[in-house]
Design an enzyme around this catalytic site. Structure first.
Site: not given
Ligand SMILES: *Cc1c(COP(=O)(O)O)cnc(C)c1O
Length: 393
Positions: A69, A149, A177, A197, A199, A235, A323
């Site tokens: 993300g 988030n 999110q 993202s 994860h 890659t 964070c």
């Molecule tokens: C987690 C998050 C990100 C960052 O994503 P990563 O894959 O961890 O770099 C960016 N924006 C929001 C709103 C998030 O919750």
């Protein structure tokens, strides 16, 4: 262990791991290779591109894989600023964005760009009229997150996007999110770019995507090889892409059901906490809220100590954005919605997952109640508050 920090990251689904393993063990060939052993991995990548594009109503050619993300946000904002710098230097975002957006904007400010950080209302909502008023002839980009988030508020993206569209301004949304939790469609949302993202929706870490609307000429961000149609060098993370594809498919297949179940449990959690723990405030909008998010502030409580106590009870929670935890400053999101600093220090974010049960919630509420009572006993201000209320009676 009770894991209630799904906004920070999620468990990788077993089906996702299973789908990824062959791409580490047997099918490790480079997709750019001439020989079939490598080259056929291209098909795996393109299948995922097609499947994910479909989930947001996009064309496969509009989807680019990134390393998560943060990279997608950085790419969307920096590359747009760079490519449209000749037309203007003004960017609009909100005060409650993720740091991947805020710090990128701050970086651009050091390089001659002007950024307007829109205020939000008490629930964390960006007001369309304010966006409208902030637009200048020099505005080249608007970036507003789909859902926050920390407090879970879902922004009125379709309205904000149509304002941007009417002015011919490029509109980006950080949907990290929201993707996999609520339905998203790039056309009804009127977005030109969208970040997500894996994860955050039970996929692997370090893989995500940026949607870029056809015809928007956004320059590449990572320079090097010709991967991703020369738009994102490096890659391909084949196992990651395959894993994200399975995670996306699962998220969309189960979305309606999860939304129902999680929002019911979320409301149960919110009502229980507000009922059982005095001097508590719910942060974020009651209705326009991610199905898995509950975010509170407790008066006379140090949020960091509360997290440690919950950890000892086997509960994983967060003080807000992953964070910012460990930081001395109160959360920028809570500050933006007008939570006083003393109250913001007692914040707690609980984000549910697909496996969260009612029993988990009951356990957490019980522990919260006890831990907060213990913490408050040691706070002189709380004692004098009790004294005052006793006298008033
Ligand atoms: C987690 C998050 C990100 C960052 O994503 P990563 O894959 O961890 O770099 C960016 N924006 C929001 C709103 C998030 O919750």
């Amino acid at each position: 262990m009770i894991y209630l920090d799904n906004a920070a990251t999620t468990a990788v689904a077993p089906e996702v791991v299973e789908a990824m393993l062959p791409y580490y063990e047997e099918r490790y060939g480079n997709p750019s290779a001439v020989y079939d052993f490598g080259n056929k991995n291209k098909n795996a990548i393109e299948n995922v591109r097609r499947e994910i594009a479909e989930t947001i109503g996009a064309k496969p050619e509009e989807l680019y894989f990134t390393a998560g993300g943060s990279e997608a946000d950085n790419w969307a904002i920096k590359a747009t600023a760079e490519s449209l710098g000749h037309r203007g230097n003004h960017i609009i975002t909100s005060k409650i964005e993720h740091h991947a957006v805020l710090k990128t904007c701050a970086y651009l400010e050091q390089n001659g760009y002007e950024v307007t950080y829109l205020d939000v209302d008490v629930n964390g909502m960006v007001r369309p009229e304010q966006l409208y008023r902030a637009i200048r002839p020099t505005t080249i980009l608007i970036s507003i997150m789909t859902a926050n988030n920390e407090i879970g508020t879902i922004e009125p993206i379709a309205r904000l996007g149509s304002i941007a569209g009417r002015h011919g301004i490029c509109f980006h949304t950080d949907a990290v999110q929201a993707y996999g939790q609520i339905p998203l469609h790039v056309n009804t949302m009127h977005v030109d770019m969208l970040s997500a993202s894996a994860h955050k929706f039970n996929g692997p870490k370090g893989i995500g995507f940026l949607y870029i609307r056809e015809g928007k000429r956004i320059p590449p961000f990572v320079h090097g090889g010709d991967q991703e149609r020369k738009n994102r060098a490096g890659t391909e993370n084949v196992p990651g892409i395959v894993g994200m594809g399975v995670a996306a498919k699962m998220a969309y297949q189960t979305m309606a059901e999860r939304q129902e179940k999680e929002s019911r449990l979320r409301d149960y959690l919110i009502y229980s906490v507000l009922k059982e723990v005095p001097l508590t405030r719910l942060n974020g909008d009651w209705k326009r809220r991610l199905p898995n998010n509950a975010d509170f502030c407790f008066e006379y409580v140090d949020g960091a100590s509360l997290l440690v106590m919950l950890d000892m009870d086997g509960i994983c929670a967060s003080a807000g954005s992953a964070c910012t935890s460990g930081q001395k400053e109160p959360s920028h999101v809570l500050t933006a919605i007008g939570v006083p600093e003393s109250l913001a220090r007692g914040s707690l974010r609980l984000t549910l997952g697909a496996n969260t049960t009612r029993e988990d919630i009951d356990f957490v509420v019980e522990k919260l109640k006890n831990n907060i009572r213990t913490l408050r006993e040691k706070v002189p201000e709380y004692q004098s508050y009790l004294e005052k209320t006793r006298k008033a009676k």
